[in-house]
Design a protein around this motif. Structure first.
Motif, PDB file in Angstrom:
ATOM      1  N   ILE A 166      -3.930 -31.085  32.866  1.00 19.47           N
ATOM      2  CA  ILE A 166      -2.567 -31.601  33.031  1.00 19.47           C
ATOM      3  C   ILE A 166      -1.604 -30.958  32.035  1.00 19.47           C
ATOM      4  N   THR A 167      -2.071 -30.622  30.845  1.00 20.75           N
ATOM      5  CA  THR A 167      -1.181 -30.033  29.830  1.00 20.75           C
ATOM      6  C   THR A 167      -0.681 -28.652  30.249  1.00 20.75           C
ATOM      7  N   THR A 168      -1.444 -27.956  31.053  1.00 18.03           N
ATOM      8  CA  THR A 168      -1.001 -26.643  31.525  1.00 18.03           C
ATOM      9  C   THR A 168      -0.314 -26.756  32.889  1.00 18.03           C
ATOM     10  N   TRP A 169      -0.779 -27.659  33.712  1.00 16.26           N
ATOM     11  CA  TRP A 169      -0.175 -27.877  35.031  1.00 16.26           C
ATOM     12  C   TRP A 169       1.276 -28.349  34.905  1.00 16.26           C
ATOM     13  N   SER A 170       1.503 -29.310  34.012  1.00 13.99           N
ATOM     14  CA  SER A 170       2.823 -29.938  33.935  1.00 13.99           C
ATOM     15  C   SER A 170       3.942 -28.930  33.617  1.00 13.99           C
ATOM     16  N   PRO A 171       3.820 -28.100  32.583  1.00 19.44           N
ATOM     17  CA  PRO A 171       4.898 -27.124  32.347  1.00 19.44           C
ATOM     18  C   PRO A 171       5.023 -26.080  33.459  1.00 19.44           C
ATOM     19  N   LEU A 172       3.914 -25.669  34.053  1.00 24.96           N
ATOM     20  CA  LEU A 172       4.015 -24.695  35.149  1.00 24.96           C
ATOM     21  C   LEU A 172       4.834 -25.281  36.293  1.00 24.96           C
ATOM     22  N   ARG A 173       4.642 -26.572  36.553  1.00 31.28           N
ATOM     23  CA  ARG A 173       5.390 -27.236  37.625  1.00 31.28           C
ATOM     24  C   ARG A 173       6.828 -27.510  37.201  1.00 31.28           C
ATOM     25  N   HIS A 174       6.983 -28.024  35.979  1.00 33.50           N
ATOM     26  CA  HIS A 174       8.329 -28.394  35.520  1.00 33.50           C
ATOM     27  C   HIS A 174       9.260 -27.183  35.503  1.00 33.50           C
ATOM     28  N   TRP A 175       8.716 -26.024  35.069  1.00 31.69           N
ATOM     29  CA  TRP A 175       9.548 -24.810  35.024  1.00 31.69           C
ATOM     30  C   TRP A 175       9.420 -24.011  36.317  1.00 31.69           C
ATOM     31  N   ASN A 176       8.876 -24.668  37.326  1.00 38.29           N
ATOM     32  CA  ASN A 176       8.907 -24.138  38.688  1.00 38.29           C
ATOM     33  C   ASN A 176       8.319 -22.733  38.828  1.00 38.29           C
ATOM     34  N   VAL A 177       7.168 -22.532  38.242  1.00 38.91           N
ATOM     35  CA  VAL A 177       6.482 -21.248  38.395  1.00 38.91           C
ATOM     36  C   VAL A 177       6.086 -21.077  39.859  1.00 38.91           C
ATOM     37  N   LYS A 178       6.400 -19.901  40.401  1.00 41.33           N
ATOM     38  CA  LYS A 178       6.171 -19.699  41.834  1.00 41.33           C
ATOM     39  C   LYS A 178       5.643 -18.296  42.115  1.00 41.33           C
ATOM     40  N   LYS A 179       5.351 -18.109  43.369  1.00 39.57           N
ATOM     41  CA  LYS A 179       4.809 -16.833  43.848  1.00 39.57           C
ATOM     42  C   LYS A 179       5.678 -15.677  43.343  1.00 39.57           C
ATOM     43  N   GLY A 180       5.024 -14.675  42.797  1.00 42.60           N
ATOM     44  CA  GLY A 180       5.749 -13.476  42.378  1.00 42.60           C
ATOM     45  C   GLY A 180       6.231 -13.498  40.937  1.00 42.60           C
ATOM     46  N   ASP A 181       6.306 -14.676  40.299  1.00 43.67           N
ATOM     47  CA  ASP A 181       6.717 -14.724  38.891  1.00 43.67           C
ATOM     48  C   ASP A 181       5.670 -14.031  38.027  1.00 43.67           C
ATOM     49  N   LYS A 182       6.138 -13.375  36.966  1.00 51.70           N
ATOM     50  CA  LYS A 182       5.199 -12.823  35.989  1.00 51.70           C
ATOM     51  C   LYS A 182       5.028 -13.844  34.872  1.00 51.70           C
ATOM     52  N   VAL A 183       3.812 -14.393  34.787  1.00 53.09           N
ATOM     53  CA  VAL A 183       3.526 -15.498  33.865  1.00 53.09           C
ATOM     54  C   VAL A 183       2.517 -15.043  32.807  1.00 53.09           C
ATOM     55  N   GLY A 184       2.847 -15.282  31.547  1.00 57.62           N
ATOM     56  CA  GLY A 184       1.908 -14.997  30.467  1.00 57.62           C
ATOM     57  C   GLY A 184       1.277 -16.282  29.978  1.00 57.62           C
ATOM     58  N   VAL A 185      -0.016 -16.245  29.712  1.00 55.99           N
ATOM     59  CA  VAL A 185      -0.699 -17.390  29.101  1.00 55.99           C
ATOM     60  C   VAL A 185      -1.267 -16.893  27.777  1.00 55.99           C
ATOM     61  N   ILE A 186      -0.825 -17.502  26.671  1.00 56.26           N
ATOM     62  CA  ILE A 186      -1.289 -17.052  25.352  1.00 56.26           C
ATOM     63  C   ILE A 186      -2.453 -17.922  24.891  1.00 56.26           C
ATOM     64  N   GLY A 187      -3.597 -17.291  24.605  1.00 55.17           N
ATOM     65  CA  GLY A 187      -4.757 -18.002  24.073  1.00 55.17           C
ATOM     66  C   GLY A 187      -5.745 -18.377  25.161  1.00 55.17           C
ATOM     67  N   LEU A 188      -6.887 -17.692  25.176  1.00 58.18           N
ATOM     68  CA  LEU A 188      -7.890 -18.022  26.195  1.00 58.18           C
ATOM     69  C   LEU A 188      -8.905 -18.996  25.618  1.00 58.18           C
ATOM     70  N   GLY A 189      -8.497 -20.261  25.577  1.00 60.11           N
ATOM     71  CA  GLY A 189      -9.383 -21.350  25.185  1.00 60.11           C
ATOM     72  C   GLY A 189      -9.384 -22.380  26.303  1.00 60.11           C
ATOM     73  N   GLY A 190      -9.586 -23.638  25.933  1.00 61.19           N
ATOM     74  CA  GLY A 190      -9.648 -24.703  26.932  1.00 61.19           C
ATOM     75  C   GLY A 190      -8.375 -24.797  27.755  1.00 61.19           C
ATOM     76  N   LEU A 191      -7.231 -24.871  27.083  1.00 62.72           N
ATOM     77  CA  LEU A 191      -5.961 -24.967  27.810  1.00 62.72           C
ATOM     78  C   LEU A 191      -5.670 -23.665  28.537  1.00 62.72           C
ATOM     79  N   GLY A 192      -5.795 -22.562  27.797  1.00 63.66           N
ATOM     80  CA  GLY A 192      -5.415 -21.266  28.354  1.00 63.66           C
ATOM     81  C   GLY A 192      -6.158 -20.926  29.635  1.00 63.66           C
ATOM     82  N   HIS A 193      -7.443 -21.224  29.683  1.00 65.09           N
ATOM     83  CA  HIS A 193      -8.183 -20.819  30.887  1.00 65.09           C
ATOM     84  C   HIS A 193      -7.761 -21.649  32.095  1.00 65.09           C
TER      85      HIS A 193
END
Ligand code: NAP
Ligand code: ZN
Length: 349
Positions: A163-190
């Motif tokens: 939910i911690t990663t889903w919520s901001p992706l939805r709130h900031w309306n991430v959509k098809k074609g956007d270039k999205v960076g995820v910093i940190g490949l841990g529990g949240l990042g993955h």
């Protein structure tokens, strides 16, 4: 009240150890849950070790809980014995303030009751104890329905990392074609990578660990950016529509801000502590934004779980016994987990 087995820490410098804790009797609106699995979040470590200050001991962590309903109160219509359910970071809120009415219980104006370390609303003088235990009693408003088609152990981390990663992706309306960076490949990042990919974005894993590159691609990243490689960072300058920053400690912000496009946003979810000062010019030149986000509300958490059911998304986990928790903590701190530890609660029963 019932005494149940748990694991917790009794002081910041102590290892976690077996403890007995009390759970309340089932009230009219309560659901009693036999805990099957509990994920290990970096927040558990921050709290057990009092890295954020204010921890009250003993701390019994755990807010990625999956279990089966064993009893329901008389006023509970939406859950029945045997249901597969989850409990995340919150167990109570006032339900009447503007935030609660707007499905933002995490921002309850009267203070949400978090799953561990908050004043218990039902047992006077006791604080809440989390999911590193065999059983929990939770108000029905804070119990989530878990789709039966997904792996229940892999579903545990959805309750916080999800939910911690889903919520901001939805709130900031991430959509098809956007270039999205995820910093940190841990529990949240993955989970951030999996969700951004499922939402159709072009996903770039931004990591300090080159050896995680292949895993990042297997999780759904289109590209991997090594944040310590200046040349690579320059190549991606001013190209991201959105960045989700899960770094668990204070850090230099400027190198990441320069990755944002005009009007783009970087959302901080990891560092609940001072960030290093950053240059205002980096935001001004490009009308960029830095924002924050805290877990997500109950309604949104259910939407995320339903999405995971439809798209067959769970966390990549390493299952451990309760007795292995201290080694697991040390490994999380060393960024050495693929990509979430989940405790098999059979080991405590
Ligand atoms: P985690 O599994 O430890 O993952 C964090 C990742 O960040 C590491 O695997 C590492 O990835 C990277 N990293 C670690 N130290 C770094 C540093 N000094 N500089 C750059 N990158 C670094 O932790 P997590 O469970 O995902 O949690 C992340 C943070 O979010 C924690 O602080 C946690 O308390 C917080 N959190 C916040 C919320 C919220 O609602 N806002 C909810 C849950 C958790 P690489 O090896 O790929 O670089
Ligand atoms: Zn968490």
């Amino acid at each position: 009240m019932t005494t149940v087995k748990a694991y917790g820490s009794t002081a910041p410098e102590n290892a976690l150890e077996p403890l007995d804790i009390k759970r309340r009797d089932v009230g009219e609106t309560d659901v009693k849950i036999d805990i099957l699995y509990c994920g290990v979040c970096h927040s558990d470590i921050h709290t057990a070790r009092n890295e954020w200050g204010g921890a009250k001991y003993p701390v019994v962590p755990g807010h990625e809980i999956i279990g089966r309903v064993v009893t329901v109160g008389d006023d509970v219509a939406n859950f029945k014995v045997g249901d597969l359910v989850g409990v995340g970071c919150m167990v109570d809120s006032c339900q009447t303030c503007n935030s609660c009415k707007n499905d933002l219980e995490q921002f309850c104006e009267n203070g949400a009751t978090f799953t561990y370390g908050s004043a218990d609303q039902h047992i006077k003088g006791q604080q809440t104890y989390g999911g590193y235990s065999t059983m929990v009693v939770v108000d029905k408003e804070f119990v989530l329905r878990v789709p039966e088609n997904i792996d229940p152990a892999g579903a545990a981390p959805l309750l916080c990392a999800g939910i911690t990663t889903w919520s901001p992706l939805r709130h900031w309306n991430v959509k098809k074609g956007d270039k999205v960076g995820v910093i940190g490949l841990g529990g949240l990042g993955h989970m951030g990578v999996k969700f951004a990919h499922a939402l159709g974005a072009e996903v770039v894993m931004i990591t300090t660990s080159p050896e995680k590159g292949n895993d990042a691609k297997a999780l759904g990243a289109d590209d991997v950016l090594i944040s310590t490689d200046q040349e690579d960072m320059a190549k991606h300058a001013a190209s991201f529509d959105f960045i989700l920053n899960t770094i668990p400690v204070g850090h230099k912000m400027d190198p990441y801000i320069q990755l944002l496009k005009i009007d783009a946003t970087m959302v901080i979810v990891g560092a609940v502590e001072p960030l290093e000062p950053f240059h205002g010019g980096g935001l001004i030149m490009g009308r960029k934004r830095v924002a924050g986000s805290l877990i997500g509300g109950i309604k949104e958490t259910q939407e995320m779980l339903d999405f995971c059911g439809e798209h067959n998304i769970v966390s990549d986990i390493e299952m451990i016994n309760m007795q292995d928790i201290n080694t697991a903590y040390d490994r999380v701190v060393k960024s050495d987990v693929k990509y979430r530890f989940v405790i098999d609660m059979k080991s405590l029963k």
